[in-house]
Design an enzyme around this catalytic site. Structure first.
Site, PDB file in Angstrom:
ATOM      1  N   ASP A 169       0.590  -1.174   0.014  1.00  0.00           N
ATOM      2  CA  ASP A 169      -0.055  -0.039  -0.104  1.00  0.00           C
ATOM      3  C   ASP A 169       0.957   1.187  -0.040  1.00  0.00           C
ATOM      4  OD1 ASP A 169       1.120  -0.391   2.654  1.00  0.00           O
ATOM      5  OD2 ASP A 169      -0.895  -0.152   3.621  1.00  0.00           O
ATOM      6  N   CYS A 172       5.074  -0.377   2.620  1.00  0.00           N
ATOM      7  CA  CYS A 172       5.677  -1.554   2.661  1.00  0.00           C
ATOM      8  C   CYS A 172       7.062  -1.472   3.464  1.00  0.00           C
ATOM      9  CB  CYS A 172       5.859  -2.100   1.565  1.00  0.00           C
ATOM     10  SG  CYS A 172       6.837  -1.686   0.100  1.00  0.00           S
ATOM     11  N   HIS A 291       8.767  -4.010  -3.995  1.00  0.00           N
ATOM     12  CA  HIS A 291       8.204  -4.091  -2.721  1.00  0.00           C
ATOM     13  C   HIS A 291       8.974  -4.675  -1.971  1.00  0.00           C
ATOM     14  CE1 HIS A 291       4.905  -5.201  -0.114  1.00  0.00           C
ATOM     15  NE2 HIS A 291       5.427  -6.431  -0.016  1.00  0.00           N
TER      16      HIS A 291
END
Length: 306
Positions: A169, A172, A291
């Site tokens: 979101d 991370c 990510h």
């Protein structure tokens, strides 16, 4: 339309506007993430990133305009239905032919049918999209994302560690570090605020490494200030510079495990109770790029399942 229905419609419209504001804020975070993922001197990647950002902005704008138009159309239709019901209760239709009221009824019924057809078409598109996403998940089993994750899992297993999934979101990095700093009561919000303050107070260490996608020029002091404010106040994605700042703030060693290449280590001179922190870095986790996941020790059950 009654006063009660007017109030309901107004509340629903405000909810829609609030949803749009949140989506714009989330898009800003995604745009920052895209910009961070582009190598400094790669003009081709910069151009592709600019095109991707423009596409995302246009798609969001078009969708917001479409959703607002549909909401207003549905509100008008709902009000027309109630008005229509009241008129039909007082309608006096004789055998001499169609009255003015019945012509109005037919017109509104036609509009209602048209609105329903549009909603059905939208529902069908959503079903097609869901089917495509499911197929994409199957394709991913042999894609870069799956292969990268398997490689990272193998590297972590050699250290008796496993991936702890963190939501994608925009928070991370901060949530992954917070997960490993439970005893210190470090939160996403506090870590973002400290990172922003540290980078503002040490601009000479960070400003030279931030460049604009379109020109390659360094950020101006004003743009750098805005960048730091975004760290504290939005869900903008964090990268190498933010990790460097966090290592100094927490006075700990941070090690980043990646599928390609050796681990990246920051804060090697720190060796205390606050570290080391180990992060799993995924280049291909999602469509927009990078990510971070946290890690945790493997349990006996995990070892038995190997």
């Amino acid at each position: 339309m009654s006063d009660e229905n007017v109030g309901d419609s107004s509340g629903e419209e405000e909810s829609l506007h609030e949803k749009h504001r949140k989506e714009k804020k989330d898009l800003l975070a995604e745009i920052q993430k895209i910009r961070h993922s582009v190598p400094k001197n790669d003009k081709k990647k910069k151009k592709e990133a600019q095109e991707q950002i423009a596409k995302l902005e246009n798609e969001l704008k078009d969708r917001h305009e479409r959703e607002l138009a549909e909401f207003k159309g549905n509100s008008i239709s709902s009000g027309a239905d109630q008005e229509l019901t009241g008129k039909m209760g007082n309608l006096d239709v004789g055998n001499t032919g169609e009255t003015k009221e019945s012509a109005e009824v037919a017109k509104r019924r036609k509009q209602m049918a048209k609105n329903q057809k549009r909603r059905d078409k939208k529902s069908e598109k959503n079903k097609e999209r869901d089917a495509m996403l499911k197929q994409q998940e199957l394709d991913n089993l042999s894609g870069k994302r799956h292969l990268e994750t398997q490689k990272i899992k193998q590297l972590l297993a050699a250290r008796n560690l496993k991936i702890h999934e963190i939501a994608s979101d925009g928070n991370c990095l901060y949530n992954a570090i917070s997960h490993q700093m439970k005893n210190e009561k470090v939160t996403n919000e506090s870590l973002r605020r400290q990172t922003s303050d540290h980078m503002k107070g040490n601009a000479d260490e960070f400003l030279p490494f931030l460049t604009k996608l379109d020109t390659g020029d360094c950020y101006t002091p004003e743009e750098y200030e805005y960048y730091c404010d975004a760290i504290a106040n939005t869900s903008t994605w964090g990268g190498h510079l933010e990790i460097q700042a966090i290592s100094k703030i927490l006075k700990c060693r941070i090690e980043i495990i990646q599928a390609e290449g050796a681990p990246i280590i920051l804060g090697e001179d720190h060796n205390n109770s606050n570290g080391p922190i180990v992060l799993a870095y995924h280049r291909h986790a999602f469509g927009l790029g990078e990510h971070y996941n946290s890690v945790e020790p493997k349990s006996e059950i995990d070892a038995e399942n190997l």
